[in-house]
Design an enzyme around this catalytic site. Structure first.
Site, PDB file in Angstrom:
ATOM      1  N   ASP A 261       0.839  -1.197  -0.090  1.00 62.24           N
ATOM      2  CA  ASP A 261      -0.109  -0.056   0.001  1.00 62.24           C
ATOM      3  C   ASP A 261       1.010   1.207  -0.209  1.00 62.24           C
ATOM      4  O   ASP A 261       1.340   1.622   1.013  1.00 62.24           O
ATOM      5  CB  ASP A 261      -0.906  -0.071   1.320  1.00 62.24           C
ATOM      6  CG  ASP A 261      -1.651   1.233   1.345  1.00 62.24           C
ATOM      7  OD1 ASP A 261      -2.212   1.741   0.348  1.00 62.24           O
ATOM      8  OD2 ASP A 261      -2.024   1.575   2.473  1.00 62.24           O
ATOM      9  N   PHE A 266       6.914   3.128  -7.648  1.00 63.45           N
ATOM     10  CA  PHE A 266       7.945   3.245  -8.617  1.00 63.45           C
ATOM     11  C   PHE A 266       9.170   3.391  -7.934  1.00 63.45           C
ATOM     12  O   PHE A 266       9.878   4.299  -7.978  1.00 63.45           O
ATOM     13  CB  PHE A 266       7.989   4.227  -9.750  1.00 63.45           C
ATOM     14  CG  PHE A 266       8.608   4.064 -10.714  1.00 63.45           C
ATOM     15  CD1 PHE A 266       9.716   2.971 -10.925  1.00 63.45           C
ATOM     16  CD2 PHE A 266       8.578   5.209 -11.872  1.00 63.45           C
ATOM     17  CE1 PHE A 266      10.442   3.018 -11.909  1.00 63.45           C
ATOM     18  CE2 PHE A 266       9.588   5.083 -13.008  1.00 63.45           C
ATOM     19  CZ  PHE A 266      10.376   3.991 -13.148  1.00 63.45           C
ATOM     20  N   GLY A 314      -3.236  10.474  -6.535  1.00 67.36           N
ATOM     21  CA  GLY A 314      -3.842  11.619  -6.546  1.00 67.36           C
ATOM     22  C   GLY A 314      -5.107  11.989  -6.978  1.00 67.36           C
ATOM     23  O   GLY A 314      -5.718  12.830  -6.667  1.00 67.36           O
ATOM     24  N   CYS A 319      -7.959  12.591  -1.162  1.00 68.06           N
ATOM     25  CA  CYS A 319      -6.457  12.594  -1.758  1.00 68.06           C
ATOM     26  C   CYS A 319      -5.975  14.057  -1.968  1.00 68.06           C
ATOM     27  O   CYS A 319      -6.657  14.551  -3.002  1.00 68.06           O
ATOM     28  CB  CYS A 319      -6.008  11.672  -2.736  1.00 68.06           C
ATOM     29  SG  CYS A 319      -4.240  11.552  -2.867  1.00 68.06           S
ATOM     30  N   GLY A 359      -9.062   4.608  -7.444  1.00 66.20           N
ATOM     31  CA  GLY A 359      -9.232   5.905  -6.938  1.00 66.20           C
ATOM     32  C   GLY A 359      -9.972   6.768  -7.840  1.00 66.20           C
ATOM     33  O   GLY A 359      -9.775   6.437  -9.178  1.00 66.20           O
ATOM     34  N   GLY A 360     -10.807   7.474  -7.358  1.00 65.10           N
ATOM     35  CA  GLY A 360     -11.425   8.476  -8.317  1.00 65.10           C
ATOM     36  C   GLY A 360     -12.880   8.160  -8.997  1.00 65.10           C
ATOM     37  O   GLY A 360     -13.146   8.774  -9.933  1.00 65.10           O
ATOM     38  N   GLY A 381     -12.700   3.463  -2.655  1.00 66.57           N
ATOM     39  CA  GLY A 381     -12.586   3.762  -0.996  1.00 66.57           C
ATOM     40  C   GLY A 381     -14.023   4.575  -0.505  1.00 66.57           C
ATOM     41  O   GLY A 381     -14.758   3.954   0.126  1.00 66.57           O
ATOM     42  N   TRP A 406     -11.877   9.351   6.171  1.00 67.16           N
ATOM     43  CA  TRP A 406     -10.649   9.921   5.995  1.00 67.16           C
ATOM     44  C   TRP A 406      -9.825   9.211   5.155  1.00 67.16           C
ATOM     45  O   TRP A 406      -9.451   7.972   5.179  1.00 67.16           O
ATOM     46  CB  TRP A 406     -10.271  10.154   7.485  1.00 67.16           C
ATOM     47  CG  TRP A 406     -10.016   8.915   8.296  1.00 67.16           C
ATOM     48  CD1 TRP A 406      -9.087   8.255   8.348  1.00 67.16           C
ATOM     49  CD2 TRP A 406     -10.874   8.224   8.974  1.00 67.16           C
ATOM     50  NE1 TRP A 406      -9.096   7.381   9.315  1.00 67.16           N
ATOM     51  CE2 TRP A 406     -10.166   7.098   9.652  1.00 67.16           C
ATOM     52  CE3 TRP A 406     -12.373   8.518   9.311  1.00 67.16           C
ATOM     53  CZ2 TRP A 406     -10.778   6.262  10.509  1.00 67.16           C
ATOM     54  CZ3 TRP A 406     -13.116   7.544  10.140  1.00 67.16           C
ATOM     55  CH2 TRP A 406     -12.239   6.451  10.876  1.00 67.16           C
ATOM     56  N   GLY A 407      -8.764   9.865   4.717  1.00 65.30           N
ATOM     57  CA  GLY A 407      -7.408   9.369   3.968  1.00 65.30           C
ATOM     58  C   GLY A 407      -6.713   8.697   4.737  1.00 65.30           C
ATOM     59  O   GLY A 407      -6.493   9.254   5.929  1.00 65.30           O
ATOM     60  N   ARG A 418       3.239   5.357   5.288  1.00 62.16           N
ATOM     61  CA  ARG A 418       3.043   5.125   3.871  1.00 62.16           C
ATOM     62  C   ARG A 418       3.358   6.552   2.939  1.00 62.16           C
ATOM     63  O   ARG A 418       3.667   6.243   1.833  1.00 62.16           O
ATOM     64  CB  ARG A 418       1.228   5.117   3.792  1.00 62.16           C
ATOM     65  CG  ARG A 418       0.862   4.895   2.320  1.00 62.16           C
ATOM     66  CD  ARG A 418      -0.684   4.776   2.281  1.00 62.16           C
ATOM     67  NE  ARG A 418      -1.380   4.180   0.991  1.00 62.16           N
ATOM     68  CZ  ARG A 418      -1.860   4.847   0.468  1.00 62.16           C
ATOM     69  NH1 ARG A 418      -1.781   6.191   0.473  1.00 62.16           N
ATOM     70  NH2 ARG A 418      -2.566   4.514  -0.841  1.00 62.16           N
TER      71      ARG A 418
END
Ligand code: RVP
Length: 502
Positions: A261, A266, A314, A319, A359-360, A381, A406-407, A418
């Site tokens: 996670d 990269f 992002g 986020c 995400g997104g 999420g 919450w993130g 993380r």
């Protein structure tokens, strides 16, 4: 000179699917959403496939054992959050693996010296009419009796009446013993015309209830994701720091798959973590890595040995990495480029590495678009955090029910491992926010609706499987003006008494 990407990076809302020819076979009941979770060689089948292409995010406010059971019942998988102690995370994994479908731990419990008023108050709070009466009032205390709504008449009895005077005492109960199978328990329910069967240990401690209404649970969940021993499957998040201790503990607890996670994958840290797994366990342990947003990042993790690769930086609803650090990429563009790299890698090596768009996702159709653009499955999420099964509080804000969300990079999660690259903790900064999301009810109902929309769109595109969608989808960019055209426009909405705001 810096490298410049030629295309701007784009997000899902900037695209639409264009229908393809649909034959009479294109009906939602004929659509299969089965999809690979882990890599496989050409002509072989993956070690793990999902029955639906949804996984829940590795987050404190999303994926605990309750979420994992609910999602596995529908055919997806949860990744239990790693931003907690190794013991707690392993305990959550263990609870999923030891969960017995149809066997439920008692939620409403009282002691025999409590009163009818206590029964009524508890019923109001939980909505359950079956109350276990145990010596210490806990779910696993010694079972001394049972109360259901048939055992009392509120109009004729004093609220102070002791439970012991009207409960059905233990010696009048029919019960099962530890080790009983679900089908044996169901037979007892039917033979004795019961609504509920308590299951007790040799010491008369209450272990579970089996309810008649859960009898058809398996039939109700035809997609459930089970391992070889018919237990629900579960994933677990790990980090690139304490993996030498965390991974063995999670494997021992029964985790079916792991996922590193990180907001940015990269990195040499991820390669080292993957190497540790391969050296210690060979290919027997399945592990995903990420997140990346381009071909280079994908190839790095592919060569490092990842079983699947997560895409996205992002784009998560909570986020703020892009604002804080100026890194990231539009989610659609990232998925499109990584999917192309995945296909080329498959051509060259004969190894297919599934990718996950993470995400997104805001609208249900974003799921379909993410699949059409090449994702094999999607991590969400915000979507899951809105359901009954998420671990967070349900709160009333100005008359509306909300859930907290919450993130992992927020101060609340304090999951600095993380995000923090080390150094002085005073220089740490947040990459996520703490928020509310509208409460949306049960996971089962919502996932059912979302996937019905996905299947329906697939039918419009003339495809019955996810690989067919990835191969045959026709996707168009949309202009700003046509995005406005896509919603209700130029009408006064009755329920909002205002013009729609875009
Ligand atoms: P969303 O579904 O849009 O809510 O996004 C969930 C994803 O956001 C997670 O799977 C993770 O990749 C990312 N995330 C989680 N915490 C944070 C943060 O605090 N920045 N970001």
């Amino acid at each position: 000179m810096a490298y410049y990407f030629e295309e701007p990076s784009r997000t899902f809302s900037e695209y639409l699917l264009v229908p393809g020819y649909s034959s009479v076979e294109c009906m939602t009941k004929n659509v299969s959403l089965k999809t690979p979770l882990t890599k496989f060689k050409k002509g072989e089948t993956p070690a793990i496939s999902l029955n639906i292409p949804l996984v829940s995010a590795i987050m404190q406010s999303v994926s605990d054992d309750k979420m994992a059971v609910a999602l596995a019942k529908e055919g997806g998988i949860s990744f239990i959050y790693g931003s907690q102690s190794i013991e707690n995370e392993a305990a959550m994994v263990r609870r999923v693996k030891s969960y017995k479908a149809g066997f439920v731990e008692s939620i409403s419990n009282l002691r025999p010296e409590q009163t009818l008023a206590d029964i009524l108050a508890l019923k109001k709070k939980t909505g359950h009419s079956t109350v276990a009466i145990t010596d210490d009032g806990t779910a696993n205390g010694k079972l001394v009796g049972l109360v259901t709504s048939r055992d009392y008449r509120v109009s004729r009895m004093e609220p102070t009446t002791l439970i012991s005077s009207f409960m059905r005492p233990f010696n009048e109960l029919i019960y099962g013993h530890e080790g009983i199978t679900l089908s044996e328990a169901n037979n007892m329910l039917w033979d004795h015309k019961l609504n509920v069967l308590p299951v007790i240990s040799n010491e008369q401690k209450l272990l579970y209830f089996v309810f008649r209404k859960d009898y058809d649970s398996h039939k109700e969940n035809p997609n459930e994701l089970l391992d070889g021993s018919k237990r629900y499957m579960v994933g677990a998040g790990i980090n690139t720091r304490d993996y030498e201790e965390r991974i063995p503990a999670l494997i021992e607890a029964g985790a079916d798959v792991l996922c590193i996670d990180s907001s940015e994958g990269f990195s040499e840290w991820q390669a080292r973590t993957l190497q540790f797994v391969r050296q210690k366990y060979g290919d027997t342990i399945k592990i995903g890595a990420g997140n990346v947003v381009d071909k280079e990042g994908f190839l790095f993790l592919a060569k490092a040995g990842a079983d699947f690769i997560k895409v996205g930086i992002g784009g998560g609803s909570i986020c703020i990495t892009r604002e804080q650090k100026g890194i990231g990429r539009g989610q659609a563009t990232a998925v499109i480029e990584v999917a192309k790299a995945r296909d080329e890698y498959f051509e060259e090596t004969g190894i297919y590495i599934p990718i996950c768009s993470d995400g997104g996702i805001v609208h249900d159709y974003h799921v379909t678009l993410a699949l059409a653009m090449g994702s094999d499955f999607i991590m969400l999420g915000r979507y899951f955090s809105r359901f009954d099964e998420s671990p967070t509080n349900k709160v009333n804000i100005n008359g509306n029910y909300m859930k907290e969300y919450w993130g992992e990079g927020s101060a609340r999660a304090r999951n600095w491992q993380r995000y923090d690259m080390g150094g002085d903790s005073k220089l740490s900064f947040e990459e996520g926010v703490d928020s509310y999301v509208p409460y949306a009810g049960s996971l089962k109902d919502n996932v059912g609706l979302t996937l019905n929309k996905v299947k329906s769109t697939m039918c419009n595109c003339g495809v019955l499987t996810i690989p067919e969608l990835q191969k045959n989808a026709k996707i168009t960019l949309v202009s700003n003006t046509s995005i406005i055209e896509g919603g209700a426009h130029d009408v006064l909405l009755k329920d909002q008494h205002r013009f729609p705001v875009k």
